[in-house]
Design an enzyme around this catalytic site. Sequence first.
Site, PDB file in Angstrom:
ATOM      1  N   ARG A  24      88.239  45.789  48.352  1.00 52.46           N
ATOM      2  CA  ARG A  24      87.667  45.379  49.649  1.00 52.46           C
ATOM      3  C   ARG A  24      88.657  45.778  50.731  1.00 52.46           C
ATOM      4  N   TYR A  60      93.722  38.412  54.647  1.00 51.83           N
ATOM      5  CA  TYR A  60      94.422  37.789  53.519  1.00 51.83           C
ATOM      6  C   TYR A  60      95.638  38.640  53.134  1.00 51.83           C
ATOM      7  N   ASP A 109      49.472  18.713  62.128  1.00 51.11           N
ATOM      8  CA  ASP A 109      50.367  18.795  63.289  1.00 51.11           C
ATOM      9  C   ASP A 109      49.534  18.794  64.566  1.00 51.11           C
ATOM     10  N   ALA A 159      75.493  38.229  50.811  1.00 50.49           N
ATOM     11  CA  ALA A 159      76.122  37.027  50.261  1.00 50.49           C
ATOM     12  C   ALA A 159      75.218  35.832  50.583  1.00 50.49           C
ATOM     13  N   GLN A 207      75.635  26.482  58.553  1.00 54.31           N
ATOM     14  CA  GLN A 207      75.705  25.021  58.588  1.00 54.31           C
ATOM     15  C   GLN A 207      75.908  24.369  57.222  1.00 54.31           C
ATOM     16  N   GLU A 219      90.014  40.879  55.576  1.00 56.96           N
ATOM     17  CA  GLU A 219      89.810  39.575  56.218  1.00 56.96           C
ATOM     18  C   GLU A 219      91.116  38.859  56.589  1.00 56.96           C
ATOM     19  N   ARG A 238     100.545  43.990  62.537  1.00 57.94           N
ATOM     20  CA  ARG A 238     100.519  42.644  63.131  1.00 57.94           C
ATOM     21  C   ARG A 238     101.323  41.640  62.295  1.00 57.94           C
ATOM     22  N   HIS A 274      89.980  36.514  59.606  1.00 56.00           N
ATOM     23  CA  HIS A 274      89.493  35.161  59.915  1.00 56.00           C
ATOM     24  C   HIS A 274      90.002  34.669  61.276  1.00 56.00           C
ATOM     25  N   GLU A 275      91.137  35.175  61.704  1.00 53.60           N
ATOM     26  CA  GLU A 275      91.659  34.729  63.011  1.00 53.60           C
ATOM     27  C   GLU A 275      91.115  35.571  64.170  1.00 53.60           C
TER      28      GLU A 275
HETATM   29  P1  FAD Z   1      60.360  18.224  64.466  1.00 54.06           P
HETATM   30  O1  FAD Z   1      60.893  19.578  64.366  1.00 54.06           O
HETATM   31  O2  FAD Z   1      60.533  17.522  65.756  1.00 54.06           O
HETATM   32  O3  FAD Z   1      58.822  18.255  64.066  1.00 54.06           O
HETATM   33  C1  FAD Z   1      57.969  17.170  64.225  1.00 54.06           C
HETATM   34  C2  FAD Z   1      56.534  17.653  64.272  1.00 54.06           C
HETATM   35  O4  FAD Z   1      55.653  16.530  64.202  1.00 54.06           O
HETATM   36  C3  FAD Z   1      56.145  18.374  65.557  1.00 54.06           C
HETATM   37  O5  FAD Z   1      55.637  19.661  65.246  1.00 54.06           O
HETATM   38  C4  FAD Z   1      55.086  17.481  66.224  1.00 54.06           C
HETATM   39  O6  FAD Z   1      54.101  18.227  66.896  1.00 54.06           O
HETATM   40  C5  FAD Z   1      54.532  16.778  65.019  1.00 54.06           C
HETATM   41  N1  FAD Z   1      53.897  15.466  65.319  1.00 54.06           N
HETATM   42  C6  FAD Z   1      54.439  14.383  65.894  1.00 54.06           C
HETATM   43  N2  FAD Z   1      53.547  13.357  65.931  1.00 54.06           N
HETATM   44  C7  FAD Z   1      52.411  13.818  65.361  1.00 54.06           C
HETATM   45  C8  FAD Z   1      51.140  13.251  65.072  1.00 54.06           C
HETATM   46  N3  FAD Z   1      50.836  11.992  65.368  1.00 54.06           N
HETATM   47  N4  FAD Z   1      50.221  14.018  64.467  1.00 54.06           N
HETATM   48  C9  FAD Z   1      50.468  15.308  64.129  1.00 54.06           C
HETATM   49  N5  FAD Z   1      51.658  15.879  64.384  1.00 54.06           N
HETATM   50  C10 FAD Z   1      52.620  15.157  64.969  1.00 54.06           C
HETATM   51  N6  FAD Z   1      68.954  22.373  64.014  1.00 54.06           N
HETATM   52  C11 FAD Z   1      69.809  23.003  63.227  1.00 54.06           C
HETATM   53  O7  FAD Z   1      70.051  22.553  62.115  1.00 54.06           O
HETATM   54  N7  FAD Z   1      70.414  24.149  63.617  1.00 54.06           N
HETATM   55  C12 FAD Z   1      70.189  24.695  64.817  1.00 54.06           C
HETATM   56  O8  FAD Z   1      70.756  25.743  65.138  1.00 54.06           O
HETATM   57  C13 FAD Z   1      69.261  24.059  65.675  1.00 54.06           C
HETATM   58  N8  FAD Z   1      69.007  24.565  66.882  1.00 54.06           N
HETATM   59  C14 FAD Z   1      68.129  23.917  67.697  1.00 54.06           C
HETATM   60  C15 FAD Z   1      67.889  24.439  68.951  1.00 54.06           C
HETATM   61  C16 FAD Z   1      66.994  23.812  69.796  1.00 54.06           C
HETATM   62  C17 FAD Z   1      66.746  24.385  71.156  1.00 54.06           C
HETATM   63  C18 FAD Z   1      66.323  22.637  69.371  1.00 54.06           C
HETATM   64  C19 FAD Z   1      65.338  21.955  70.268  1.00 54.06           C
HETATM   65  C20 FAD Z   1      66.589  22.102  68.130  1.00 54.06           C
HETATM   66  C21 FAD Z   1      67.490  22.728  67.293  1.00 54.06           C
HETATM   67  N9  FAD Z   1      67.816  22.217  66.041  1.00 54.06           N
HETATM   68  C22 FAD Z   1      68.673  22.873  65.234  1.00 54.06           C
HETATM   69  C23 FAD Z   1      67.284  20.912  65.613  1.00 54.06           C
HETATM   70  C24 FAD Z   1      66.150  21.048  64.628  1.00 54.06           C
HETATM   71  O9  FAD Z   1      65.158  21.890  65.148  1.00 54.06           O
HETATM   72  C25 FAD Z   1      65.600  19.668  64.308  1.00 54.06           C
HETATM   73  O10 FAD Z   1      66.622  18.885  63.751  1.00 54.06           O
HETATM   74  C26 FAD Z   1      64.433  19.730  63.352  1.00 54.06           C
HETATM   75  O11 FAD Z   1      63.387  20.485  63.915  1.00 54.06           O
HETATM   76  C27 FAD Z   1      63.905  18.343  63.040  1.00 54.06           C
HETATM   77  O12 FAD Z   1      62.850  18.488  62.149  1.00 54.06           O
HETATM   78  P2  FAD Z   1      61.687  17.415  61.982  1.00 54.06           P
HETATM   79  O13 FAD Z   1      60.752  18.033  61.029  1.00 54.06           O
HETATM   80  O14 FAD Z   1      62.268  16.103  61.642  1.00 54.06           O
HETATM   81  O15 FAD Z   1      61.021  17.246  63.403  1.00 54.06           O
HETATM   82  P1  NAP Z   2      73.568  15.602  70.266  1.00 54.29           P
HETATM   83  O1  NAP Z   2      74.343  16.624  69.556  1.00 54.29           O
HETATM   84  O2  NAP Z   2      73.606  14.231  69.779  1.00 54.29           O
HETATM   85  O3  NAP Z   2      74.057  15.645  71.784  1.00 54.29           O
HETATM   86  C1  NAP Z   2      73.545  14.812  72.757  1.00 54.29           C
HETATM   87  C2  NAP Z   2      74.390  14.913  74.039  1.00 54.29           C
HETATM   88  O4  NAP Z   2      73.860  14.055  75.003  1.00 54.29           O
HETATM   89  C3  NAP Z   2      75.828  14.564  73.854  1.00 54.29           C
HETATM   90  O5  NAP Z   2      76.598  15.475  74.602  1.00 54.29           O
HETATM   91  C4  NAP Z   2      75.931  13.160  74.423  1.00 54.29           C
HETATM   92  O6  NAP Z   2      77.245  13.094  74.824  1.00 54.29           O
HETATM   93  C5  NAP Z   2      74.852  13.142  75.491  1.00 54.29           C
HETATM   94  N1  NAP Z   2      74.184  11.826  75.673  1.00 54.29           N
HETATM   95  C6  NAP Z   2      73.714  11.002  74.698  1.00 54.29           C
HETATM   96  N2  NAP Z   2      73.122   9.908  75.252  1.00 54.29           N
HETATM   97  C7  NAP Z   2      73.194  10.067  76.597  1.00 54.29           C
HETATM   98  C8  NAP Z   2      72.756   9.305  77.699  1.00 54.29           C
HETATM   99  N3  NAP Z   2      72.123   8.148  77.528  1.00 54.29           N
HETATM  100  N4  NAP Z   2      73.006   9.756  78.935  1.00 54.29           N
HETATM  101  C9  NAP Z   2      73.657  10.922  79.122  1.00 54.29           C
HETATM  102  N5  NAP Z   2      74.095  11.692  78.113  1.00 54.29           N
HETATM  103  C10 NAP Z   2      73.875  11.274  76.869  1.00 54.29           C
HETATM  104  O7  NAP Z   2      72.061  16.012  70.320  1.00 54.29           O
HETATM  105  P2  NAP Z   2      71.315  17.345  70.741  1.00 54.29           P
HETATM  106  O8  NAP Z   2      72.164  18.261  71.537  1.00 54.29           O
HETATM  107  O9  NAP Z   2      70.056  16.850  71.343  1.00 54.29           O
HETATM  108  O10 NAP Z   2      71.019  18.044  69.370  1.00 54.29           O
HETATM  109  C11 NAP Z   2      70.166  17.428  68.400  1.00 54.29           C
HETATM  110  C12 NAP Z   2      70.543  17.879  67.042  1.00 54.29           C
HETATM  111  O11 NAP Z   2      70.146  19.228  66.881  1.00 54.29           O
HETATM  112  C13 NAP Z   2      72.024  17.796  66.854  1.00 54.29           C
HETATM  113  O12 NAP Z   2      72.338  16.772  65.940  1.00 54.29           O
HETATM  114  C14 NAP Z   2      72.414  19.132  66.333  1.00 54.29           C
HETATM  115  O13 NAP Z   2      73.034  19.042  65.079  1.00 54.29           O
HETATM  116  C15 NAP Z   2      71.133  19.926  66.194  1.00 54.29           C
HETATM  117  N6  NAP Z   2      71.378  21.236  66.779  1.00 54.29           N
HETATM  118  C16 NAP Z   2      72.237  22.043  66.170  1.00 54.29           C
HETATM  119  C17 NAP Z   2      72.521  23.258  66.713  1.00 54.29           C
HETATM  120  C18 NAP Z   2      73.470  24.207  66.037  1.00 54.29           C
HETATM  121  O14 NAP Z   2      73.728  25.263  66.562  1.00 54.29           O
HETATM  122  N7  NAP Z   2      73.971  23.892  64.885  1.00 54.29           N
HETATM  123  C19 NAP Z   2      71.946  23.634  67.895  1.00 54.29           C
HETATM  124  C20 NAP Z   2      71.073  22.765  68.510  1.00 54.29           C
HETATM  125  C21 NAP Z   2      70.813  21.557  67.943  1.00 54.29           C
HETATM  126  P3  NAP Z   2      77.878  12.050  75.841  1.00 54.29           P
HETATM  127  O15 NAP Z   2      77.357  10.733  75.394  1.00 54.29           O
HETATM  128  O16 NAP Z   2      79.358  12.202  75.679  1.00 54.29           O
HETATM  129  O17 NAP Z   2      77.430  12.485  77.183  1.00 54.29           O
HETATM  130 FE1  SF4 Z   3      72.361  31.370  55.537  1.00 58.27          FE
HETATM  131 FE2  SF4 Z   3      72.526  29.077  56.938  1.00 58.27          FE
HETATM  132 FE3  SF4 Z   3      71.804  29.093  54.360  1.00 58.27          FE
HETATM  133 FE4  SF4 Z   3      74.332  29.617  55.030  1.00 58.27          FE
HETATM  134  S1  SF4 Z   3      73.263  27.699  55.357  1.00 58.27           S
HETATM  135  S2  SF4 Z   3      73.110  30.713  53.543  1.00 58.27           S
HETATM  136  S3  SF4 Z   3      74.017  30.781  56.884  1.00 58.27           S
HETATM  137  S4  SF4 Z   3      70.682  29.976  56.070  1.00 58.27           S
END
Ligand code: FAD
Ligand code: NAP
Ligand code: SF4
Length: 704
Positions: free
Chosen positions: A254, A206, A443, A350, A379, A204, A215, A292-293
């Site tokens: 390792r 180190y 849901d 791990a 994360q 890695e 290198r 790591h790099e």
């Molecule tokens: P949600 O996932 O939004 O779930 C809410 C649920 O409530 C829904 O299923 C909805 O149908 C239900 N609901 C709402 N109102 C009602 C009602 N009145 N009755 C019954 N059901 C209802 N997070 C990460 O940490 N890592 C990532 O890599 C990551 N990647 C992402 C990629 C994408 C494309 C997206 C969209 C999100 C990603 N996220 C990621 C964000 C993550 O998915 C959200 O932060 C997380 O799902 C939030 O969880 P939640 O349970 O609060 O809400």
């Molecule tokens: P986000 O990370 O808060 O990004 C929102 C983006 O929209 C920013 O670029 C913001 O930057 C822009 N924005 C905010 N208000 C705006 C407005 N009124 N008009 C125009 N642009 C605006 O949120 P997200 O991308 O929706 O993700 C949601 C959460 O899911 C995040 O907190 C993230 O942690 C999680 N997530 C994580 C991963 C992962 O790989 N770890 C992947 C997907 C999602 P500017 O204001 O500078 O434009």
């Molecule tokens: Fe695996 Fe993500 Fe948990 Fe780390 S935080 S152990 S990468 S699921």
Amino acid sequence: MNPTPAHAGACVPPRFAASCALPYASVSIARMTSTTIESPPYPHLFAPLDLGFTTIRNRVLMGSMHTGLEDRAKDFPRLAAYFAERAAGGVGLIVTGGFSPNLVGWLKPFGGKLSWPWEARPHKFVTKAVHEHGAKICAQLLHAGRYGYHPLTVAPSKLKAPINPFTPRALSVRGIERQISAYANAATLARDAGYDGVEIMGSEGYFINEFTAPRTNKRVDAWGGTPEKRMRFAVEIVRRVREAVGPDFIIIYRLSLLDLVDDGNQWDEIVQQAKAVEAAGATIINSGIGWHEARVPTIVTSVPRAAFVDVTAKLKPHVRVPLVATNRINMPEVAEGILAAGKADMVSLARPLLADPQWAAKARVGTPQAINTCIACNQACLDHVFENKLASCLVNPRACHETDLTYRKTFAPKTVAVVGAGPAGLACATVAAERGHRVTLFDAADEIGGQFNYAKRIPGKEEFHETLRYFRHRLEETRVDMKLSTPATAADLTGFDEVVLATGITPRRVAFPGADHAKVVSYVDVLSGRVKVGARAALIGAGGIGFDVAEYLTHEGRSSSLDPARWMAEWGVDPTFEARGSLVKPQPEPPAREVWLLQRSPGKPGARLGKTSGWVHRATLKAKQVKMLGGVEYLGVDDTGLRIKVDGAEHLLPVDHVVVCAGQEPRRELQADLMAAGKTPHLIGGADVAAELDAKRAIDQGSR
Ligand code: FAD
Ligand code: NAP
Ligand code: SF4
């Protein structure tokens, strides 16, 4: 020594019905339906490994991970509880996080060190706790070399690492001798503390790896120059450690099988090194993958499962000691496949053991569908460590909190309604039910998962299917009453003792001229398949979701994360592993669309993505020719496209669609209705706070 499976282990109950998640399901389903009591699951994985002087009960090695509990003696009881859960969960051999053999080898100031008897004493908590559960444990000896984050670092040559602000001091010949003695001393202390062995970290990038690679080793004395002289330091350490600890102590070395950096080692040099450390006294050789790099990802979620296992297999004919395969091995069928094909003698997991301490126990009884699978998001584990926070796990908030987050049975069961089956609601419902409450989960959608159902569609995020499969199993196991396709109303909820709103978020709308034009759609429209995006698209918002949608729109066909050969070509990994550093010219696949990724704030888009994964997302989009712009002002959308202003100049982006990925707002309209009916709900996940919401917070909050 017997590195091949000797026997299949004890009888196990037949497997339950298959429920492994797509798209990895084919192997597991075939196995799961064919298994009977006579053919136990994963016979190679659970075959003991006889090392001559000791036997490891199975082939599961818990790979070294720094958690943050290693650095202070007062945390050792917690560290012991953390390891004890994994030992009780059936792991064969555990390797601790790294301990430096001396002060100059520190990873960071006041990091875990093993150079004095009083530093070794608290380790007895750990070794005793692990031994009580029948597992073996090795202390990792990790000298950080030029990766140490402090001004005292040393290295073979005075060369600063690109990922560290500190320049190391080049060691004198006497200085080198002092480092070797420090390793021998640390290994003796580890033995006194009750460890079954040590792992000498030689990969890695180190310290030891810095000696072996041209290198970083520019010396012209007896410790640099020819491959023999470069590897002399590694060999001498193994020899002196063996001399110090005697014959009946495990020494894992390792070895960096893939450096993945320019001027790294070449295959024949790696083979030579492996043979030399074996001759010097190593008991087991573990695979090291990538410095790591390195600019090739090695563990993030988009890396295919078991992507690098063939390099371990390539070494096998050259050595007699057992070899360990590593990286992105997260499910039993993957591990079993590697062992059954004779590619390695053990598998190192791990992060999957952070995610599920019972991983081995569940595999052993043939219930892989019960495993809480590591989704390789980094994360809560690696990103935390890089932020100097205690490691944990996104899918298992109990990781490293074994003593303070316990789900005890309740003496006062209640009826609980959880509204929303996203990550927050799923965690809350299953933990509450496990504790003895009678839980109903509503849901509006016809499937569980909330936004994870969008996340799992992103190329490279296929692992997110596994979390949903795990929760489906947990809901059944904990007997949660499921009400899918049921939008809950206040009237449905007032009869419950407690109501939890986990209703998530609604995507934020933007306000500028033309925001209501037909070209303007939300990321939900795109990822749900409601809108078919044209050949050119602009994304408004460059947070995690903006990046994910850009990957979705620029990829076409089967994700290369499911196809190791294509993935290696994309990242420039030599498939023969013969090239120096195993690097060749990357061959990215052409983008499926022309995409602009925009944000209002100045600076580089993606700066706020995860520390250990953000660079991979940025590099992937760069390879897909995505134009990433910061400091953008949105002037308006019309039939011709999106008009923007950057650095005072106006531009027209001639796009077919503008996809809004501009963050989210909490969705909690039910709260007011419930309050009016005299019921105060608990808010969790996005329904509580939408800003900076991620699944880590949602699951943690739901569980707590
Ligand atoms: P949600 O996932 O939004 O779930 C809410 C649920 O409530 C829904 O299923 C909805 O149908 C239900 N609901 C709402 N109102 C009602 C009602 N009145 N009755 C019954 N059901 C209802 N997070 C990460 O940490 N890592 C990532 O890599 C990551 N990647 C992402 C990629 C994408 C494309 C997206 C969209 C999100 C990603 N996220 C990621 C964000 C993550 O998915 C959200 O932060 C997380 O799902 C939030 O969880 P939640 O349970 O609060 O809400
Ligand atoms: P986000 O990370 O808060 O990004 C929102 C983006 O929209 C920013 O670029 C913001 O930057 C822009 N924005 C905010 N208000 C705006 C407005 N009124 N008009 C125009 N642009 C605006 O949120 P997200 O991308 O929706 O993700 C949601 C959460 O899911 C995040 O907190 C993230 O942690 C999680 N997530 C994580 C991963 C992962 O790989 N770890 C992947 C997907 C999602 P500017 O204001 O500078 O434009
Ligand atoms: Fe695996 Fe993500 Fe948990 Fe780390 S935080 S152990 S990468 S699921």
